[in-house]
Design a protein around this motif. Structure first.
Motif, PDB file in Angstrom:
ATOM      1  N   ALA A 136     -40.209 -41.237  18.985  1.00 53.04           N
ATOM      2  CA  ALA A 136     -39.374 -42.507  18.490  1.00 53.04           C
ATOM      3  C   ALA A 136     -38.273 -42.859  19.469  1.00 53.04           C
ATOM      4  O   ALA A 136     -37.955 -43.934  19.299  1.00 53.04           O
ATOM      5  N   VAL A 137     -37.546 -41.826  19.957  1.00 56.75           N
ATOM      6  CA  VAL A 137     -36.518 -42.185  20.710  1.00 56.75           C
ATOM      7  C   VAL A 137     -37.066 -42.977  21.916  1.00 56.75           C
ATOM      8  O   VAL A 137     -36.453 -43.812  22.337  1.00 56.75           O
ATOM      9  N   ARG A 138     -38.360 -42.506  22.621  1.00 52.66           N
ATOM     10  CA  ARG A 138     -38.855 -43.025  23.421  1.00 52.66           C
ATOM     11  C   ARG A 138     -38.864 -44.642  23.724  1.00 52.66           C
ATOM     12  O   ARG A 138     -38.799 -45.278  24.323  1.00 52.66           O
ATOM     13  N   GLN A 139     -39.588 -44.667  22.343  1.00 54.01           N
ATOM     14  CA  GLN A 139     -39.945 -46.383  21.945  1.00 54.01           C
ATOM     15  C   GLN A 139     -38.743 -47.053  21.883  1.00 54.01           C
ATOM     16  O   GLN A 139     -38.933 -48.233  22.355  1.00 54.01           O
ATOM     17  N   LYS A 140     -37.564 -46.669  21.535  1.00 51.59           N
ATOM     18  CA  LYS A 140     -36.304 -47.186  21.232  1.00 51.59           C
ATOM     19  C   LYS A 140     -35.724 -47.549  22.603  1.00 51.59           C
ATOM     20  O   LYS A 140     -35.345 -48.722  22.972  1.00 51.59           O
ATOM     21  N   LEU A 141     -35.766 -46.503  23.625  1.00 55.03           N
ATOM     22  CA  LEU A 141     -35.183 -46.831  24.748  1.00 55.03           C
ATOM     23  C   LEU A 141     -36.031 -47.765  25.765  1.00 55.03           C
ATOM     24  O   LEU A 141     -35.589 -48.544  26.276  1.00 55.03           O
ATOM     25  N   LEU A 142     -37.375 -47.594  25.432  1.00 56.57           N
ATOM     26  CA  LEU A 142     -38.288 -48.650  26.144  1.00 56.57           C
ATOM     27  C   LEU A 142     -38.004 -50.238  25.677  1.00 56.57           C
ATOM     28  O   LEU A 142     -37.978 -51.123  26.397  1.00 56.57           O
ATOM     29  N   SER A 143     -37.711 -50.233  24.454  1.00 52.63           N
ATOM     30  CA  SER A 143     -37.242 -51.672  23.748  1.00 52.63           C
ATOM     31  C   SER A 143     -36.078 -52.230  24.291  1.00 52.63           C
ATOM     32  O   SER A 143     -35.925 -53.566  24.284  1.00 52.63           O
ATOM     33  N   LEU A 144     -35.301 -51.455  25.185  1.00 49.66           N
ATOM     34  CA  LEU A 144     -34.089 -52.129  25.862  1.00 49.66           C
ATOM     35  C   LEU A 144     -34.282 -53.167  26.915  1.00 49.66           C
ATOM     36  O   LEU A 144     -33.654 -53.871  26.992  1.00 49.66           O
ATOM     37  N   LYS A 145     -35.409 -53.139  27.440  1.00 51.06           N
ATOM     38  CA  LYS A 145     -35.716 -53.978  28.496  1.00 51.06           C
ATOM     39  C   LYS A 145     -35.946 -55.383  27.817  1.00 51.06           C
ATOM     40  O   LYS A 145     -35.457 -56.451  28.506  1.00 51.06           O
ATOM     41  N   ALA A 146     -36.567 -55.324  26.714  1.00 52.04           N
ATOM     42  CA  ALA A 146     -36.587 -56.748  25.980  1.00 52.04           C
ATOM     43  C   ALA A 146     -35.237 -57.164  25.396  1.00 52.04           C
ATOM     44  O   ALA A 146     -35.219 -58.582  25.286  1.00 52.04           O
ATOM     45  N   LYS A 147     -34.377 -56.543  25.093  1.00 52.51           N
ATOM     46  CA  LYS A 147     -33.283 -56.703  24.680  1.00 52.51           C
ATOM     47  C   LYS A 147     -32.274 -57.170  25.783  1.00 52.51           C
ATOM     48  O   LYS A 147     -30.987 -57.704  25.470  1.00 52.51           O
ATOM     49  N   ALA A 148     -32.287 -56.632  26.843  1.00 47.99           N
ATOM     50  CA  ALA A 148     -31.519 -56.860  27.912  1.00 47.99           C
ATOM     51  C   ALA A 148     -30.848 -58.330  28.096  1.00 47.99           C
ATOM     52  O   ALA A 148     -29.513 -58.524  28.266  1.00 47.99           O
TER      53      ALA A 148
END
Length: 258
Positions: A136-148
């Motif tokens: 769950a943490v890994r997925q949230k961190l990977l979503s940062l790219k789209a939010k950048a």
């Protein structure tokens, strides 16, 4: 169980700028609630158009601001992103601390180039098989790219707020009062008036003498925001500002919406 309602709060520089009840959390209901702030701002200045607003990730809130101010720049609150990721970690363990440190290291980037570099390093660390992260943490961190893009826009607007902590603090004040008074027991109109009264009292409440002696010797949040006071007595200051006598011919200080 009572009826669930929502409160659309707009704040800047420690002041409530708008408080209005919304009967739903969708874009239409929130647009109507935030629209009350828009109408009141335009009454004071027909040319009013805020440049940016910092919000959490709620889509309804972002769509509402775009609906009432189409040219406004939306900035995503970095603090809410950090808190959302921390909630998926076990507080106090090594993963929690490592993730928190890396996120705030990213936040403190000095420019767009540095932010992009640090984000790439963070994503590489996240994807590394040797990095022991809950899924769950890994997925949230990977979503940062789209939010950048919603974070990096602040490098083009250095005066814009990067987190929504200003409005969070004021809403925490509201929540404590509402909890103490057991929330509302009358009509929606009465509840709305009560919330607006809380906001007025906060905006004009006098700071303690110690704070008033500090530069720039401000007496209240109202004075911090506008750069002037009508009267040295806080109650008279409130009454003047909330009456027709409060229509002062002066330009208020620029502020950042939260």
């Amino acid at each position: 169980m009572g009826r669930r309602i929502y409160v659309a709060v707009t704040a800047a520089m420690g002041c409530f700028l708008g408080v209005e009840i919304a009967q739903g959390a969708n874009a239409a209901a929130l647009s109507k609630a935030y629209g009350a702030f828009q109408q009141e701002a335009l009454q004071l200045n027909p040319d009013y158009h805020p440049e940016s607003v910092n919000t959490d990730g709620w889509e309804g809130t972002q769509n509402a601001w775009k609906a009432i101010f189409p040219e406004i720049t939306l900035i995503l609150c970095f603090l809410h992103t950090v808190l959302g990721i921390q909630q998926r970690c076990r507080r106090g363990d090594a993963v929690f601390q490592a993730v928190t440190d890396k996120l705030w290291h990213l936040y403190h980037s000095l420019n767009l180039r540095q932010f992009s570099q640090r984000l790439r390093r963070l994503l590489e660390w996240t994807l590394d098989p040797d990095t022991d992260l809950p899924q769950a943490v890994r997925q949230k961190l990977l979503s940062l790219k789209a939010k950048a893009p919603q974070f990096t826009v602040t490098f083009e607007m250095p005066d814009a707020a990067r987190t929504s902590n200003q409005v969070d603090r004021l809403m925490n004040y509201q929540d404590r009062i509402l909890y103490t008074m057991q929330y509302f027991h009358g009509t929606l109109n009465a509840a709305n008036q009560a919330l607006r009264a809380m906001a007025l009292l906060w905006n004009f409440h006098p700071y303690c003498r110690k704070v008033q002696t500090l530069e720039p010797h401000s007496m209240s949040p109202f004075e911090d925001l506008n750069g002037f006071r009508y009267h040295k007595n806080w109650l008279r200051n409130l009454l003047l500002a909330s009456s027709l006598n409060g229509r002062r011919i002066a330009q208020p200080l620029k502020h950042k919406l939260i």
